[in-house]
Design a protein around this motif. Sequence first.
Motif, PDB file in Angstrom:
ATOM      1  N   UNK A 144      16.574   9.626  17.153  1.00  0.00           N
ATOM      2  CA  UNK A 144      17.461   8.813  17.992  1.00  0.00           C
ATOM      3  C   UNK A 144      18.625   8.286  17.157  1.00  0.00           C
ATOM      4  N   UNK A 145      18.310   7.748  15.994  1.00  0.00           N
ATOM      5  CA  UNK A 145      19.357   7.204  15.121  1.00  0.00           C
ATOM      6  C   UNK A 145      20.326   8.294  14.688  1.00  0.00           C
ATOM      7  N   UNK A 146      19.806   9.428  14.270  1.00  0.00           N
ATOM      8  CA  UNK A 146      20.675  10.522  13.832  1.00  0.00           C
ATOM      9  C   UNK A 146      21.601  10.982  14.953  1.00  0.00           C
ATOM     10  N   UNK A 147      21.059  11.088  16.155  1.00  0.00           N
ATOM     11  CA  UNK A 147      21.848  11.582  17.280  1.00  0.00           C
ATOM     12  C   UNK A 147      23.010  10.656  17.613  1.00  0.00           C
ATOM     13  N   UNK A 148      22.740   9.355  17.693  1.00  0.00           N
ATOM     14  CA  UNK A 148      23.745   8.425  18.206  1.00  0.00           C
ATOM     15  C   UNK A 148      24.636   7.834  17.127  1.00  0.00           C
ATOM     16  N   UNK A 149      24.309   8.081  15.850  1.00  0.00           N
ATOM     17  CA  UNK A 149      25.190   7.646  14.767  1.00  0.00           C
ATOM     18  C   UNK A 149      26.173   8.733  14.348  1.00  0.00           C
ATOM     19  N   UNK A 150      26.141   9.887  15.006  1.00  0.00           N
ATOM     20  CA  UNK A 150      27.085  10.946  14.663  1.00  0.00           C
ATOM     21  C   UNK A 150      28.510  10.495  14.941  1.00  0.00           C
ATOM     22  N   UNK A 151      29.438  10.795  14.050  1.00  0.00           N
ATOM     23  CA  UNK A 151      30.843  10.540  14.362  1.00  0.00           C
ATOM     24  C   UNK A 151      31.243  11.269  15.632  1.00  0.00           C
ATOM     25  N   UNK A 152      32.204  10.714  16.357  1.00  0.00           N
ATOM     26  CA  UNK A 152      32.577  11.241  17.672  1.00  0.00           C
ATOM     27  C   UNK A 152      32.915  12.716  17.619  1.00  0.00           C
ATOM     28  N   UNK A 184      23.431   5.158   6.190  1.00  0.00           N
ATOM     29  CA  UNK A 184      22.107   5.584   5.750  1.00  0.00           C
ATOM     30  C   UNK A 184      21.053   5.048   6.723  1.00  0.00           C
ATOM     31  N   UNK A 185      20.046   5.842   7.011  1.00  0.00           N
ATOM     32  CA  UNK A 185      19.002   5.470   7.972  1.00  0.00           C
ATOM     33  C   UNK A 185      17.702   5.229   7.210  1.00  0.00           C
ATOM     34  N   UNK A 186      17.202   4.014   7.290  1.00  0.00           N
ATOM     35  CA  UNK A 186      16.007   3.634   6.554  1.00  0.00           C
ATOM     36  C   UNK A 186      14.858   3.256   7.460  1.00  0.00           C
ATOM     37  N   UNK A 187      13.716   3.038   6.856  1.00  0.00           N
ATOM     38  CA  UNK A 187      12.493   2.646   7.561  1.00  0.00           C
ATOM     39  C   UNK A 187      12.002   1.313   7.012  1.00  0.00           C
ATOM     40  N   UNK A 188      11.785   0.349   7.893  1.00  0.00           N
ATOM     41  CA  UNK A 188      11.179  -0.910   7.470  1.00  0.00           C
ATOM     42  C   UNK A 188       9.691  -0.708   7.253  1.00  0.00           C
ATOM     43  N   UNK A 189       9.169  -1.259   6.186  1.00  0.00           N
ATOM     44  CA  UNK A 189       7.739  -1.101   5.899  1.00  0.00           C
ATOM     45  C   UNK A 189       6.863  -1.724   6.980  1.00  0.00           C
ATOM     46  N   UNK A 190       7.399  -2.704   7.722  1.00  0.00           N
ATOM     47  CA  UNK A 190       6.601  -3.323   8.774  1.00  0.00           C
ATOM     48  C   UNK A 190       6.388  -2.371   9.944  1.00  0.00           C
ATOM     49  N   UNK A 191       7.180  -1.291  10.006  1.00  0.00           N
ATOM     50  CA  UNK A 191       7.057  -0.335  11.108  1.00  0.00           C
ATOM     51  C   UNK A 191       5.754   0.448  11.078  1.00  0.00           C
ATOM     52  N   UNK A 192       5.042   0.438   9.962  1.00  0.00           N
ATOM     53  CA  UNK A 192       3.785   1.187   9.880  1.00  0.00           C
ATOM     54  C   UNK A 192       2.566   0.255   9.893  1.00  0.00           C
ATOM     55  N   UNK A 250      31.044   1.684  10.578  1.00  0.00           N
ATOM     56  CA  UNK A 250      30.070   0.797   9.938  1.00  0.00           C
ATOM     57  C   UNK A 250      29.556   1.418   8.649  1.00  0.00           C
ATOM     58  N   UNK A 251      29.568   0.653   7.557  1.00  0.00           N
ATOM     59  CA  UNK A 251      29.186   1.161   6.244  1.00  0.00           C
ATOM     60  C   UNK A 251      27.914   0.509   5.695  1.00  0.00           C
ATOM     61  N   UNK A 252      27.240  -0.258   6.519  1.00  0.00           N
ATOM     62  CA  UNK A 252      26.019  -0.901   6.056  1.00  0.00           C
ATOM     63  C   UNK A 252      24.805  -0.012   6.233  1.00  0.00           C
ATOM     64  N   UNK A 253      23.647  -0.651   6.370  1.00  0.00           N
ATOM     65  CA  UNK A 253      22.379   0.062   6.480  1.00  0.00           C
ATOM     66  C   UNK A 253      21.838  -0.047   7.899  1.00  0.00           C
ATOM     67  N   UNK A 254      21.299   1.049   8.414  1.00  0.00           N
ATOM     68  CA  UNK A 254      20.587   1.049   9.696  1.00  0.00           C
ATOM     69  C   UNK A 254      19.118   1.312   9.393  1.00  0.00           C
ATOM     70  N   UNK A 255      18.273   0.351   9.727  1.00  0.00           N
ATOM     71  CA  UNK A 255      16.850   0.419   9.380  1.00  0.00           C
ATOM     72  C   UNK A 255      16.017   0.361  10.655  1.00  0.00           C
ATOM     73  N   UNK A 256      15.130   1.333  10.816  1.00  0.00           N
ATOM     74  CA  UNK A 256      14.222   1.330  11.963  1.00  0.00           C
ATOM     75  C   UNK A 256      13.130   0.295  11.737  1.00  0.00           C
ATOM     76  N   UNK A 257      13.048  -0.654  12.669  1.00  0.00           N
ATOM     77  CA  UNK A 257      12.013  -1.693  12.594  1.00  0.00           C
ATOM     78  C   UNK A 257      11.307  -1.719  13.946  1.00  0.00           C
ATOM     79  N   UNK A 258      10.302  -0.877  14.081  1.00  0.00           N
ATOM     80  CA  UNK A 258       9.592  -0.740  15.346  1.00  0.00           C
ATOM     81  C   UNK A 258       8.143  -1.193  15.191  1.00  0.00           C
ATOM     82  N   UNK A 259       7.492  -1.413  16.326  1.00  0.00           N
ATOM     83  CA  UNK A 259       6.104  -1.850  16.350  1.00  0.00           C
ATOM     84  C   UNK A 259       5.229  -0.645  16.699  1.00  0.00           C
TER      85      UNK A 259
END
Length: 279
Positions: free
Chosen positions: A262-270, A13-21, A233-242
């Motif tokens: 970017x996350x969607x593209x590179x997290x695709x199964x092979x 799952x791809x999430x967004x960190x609240x600090x990113x905004x 990987x079965x955990x969480x991927x969270x975007x934390x950008x400035x």
Amino acid sequence: MTTGPRPLRDRPRIGLSSVSVYPESTAHAFAYAADLGYESVEVMVGVDGISQQVSAVSSLAEHHRMPVSAVHAPCLLFTQRVWGTDPWGKLERSAAMAQAVGAEVVVVHPPFRWQRDYAREFVDGIAALENSSGIAFAVENMYPWRATSRRGLEMYQPGWDPSAEPYANTTVDLSHAAIARSDPTAMAQRLGDRLRHVHLTDGTDSAKDEHLVPGRGDVGAAGFLRHLAAAGFEGEVVLEINTRRCADRAERTADLRESLEFARTHLQPAGDLSAEQSR
């Protein structure tokens, strides 16, 4: 608030960190996440009053139909007085918030070296909190502090690299890895199934914690994500950008959209990636 069992997915799952905004609020983070197609939000408990209120976070999650993937405990320098000054009290409140909003993870930094009593008890204390709360406390990789000197000061105890300690759950942050001149993929390999959570971002060989849009640095964010996909990987991927330097809302939106793609593209199964490339 309960979320029920998580559906099976072909990628994390791809999430967004609240600090990113930031400097916009936690409420804005939920709105951005919902509008752009993120799948969850990580709440950074900070100086924004909304982020400190369980009822407010629950209401935002319900209003936007956006689950909370993690609660980031207030353990940064600028949040040292949020929820009091007792570090264990902060972690207990973070676990309580996570339980209330249906999150499975609390992200926590290792203690600063001047927090001697806290640092001395940290490894065993984290394990005890996990056992008592049922929440995963994912200890984040940090970095030596660098200024003009090429040598770094060790500011975290028992250390900045969570793979060197017996934590059951950990977080890898790619901007922190860049500062530490540490290969995040190698760290993920060392951690194995103890890697529970990811802060996806980017960085360069800089003394600053840059938190760049992934792909704009040189820490190897694309390869790191491909490793996660290949490893299942079965955990969480969270975007934390400035995005503090964004001139306006349109520029911030563009950065958040680029990060998600970017996350969607590179997290695709092979197999999916090969099929896409063959078209």
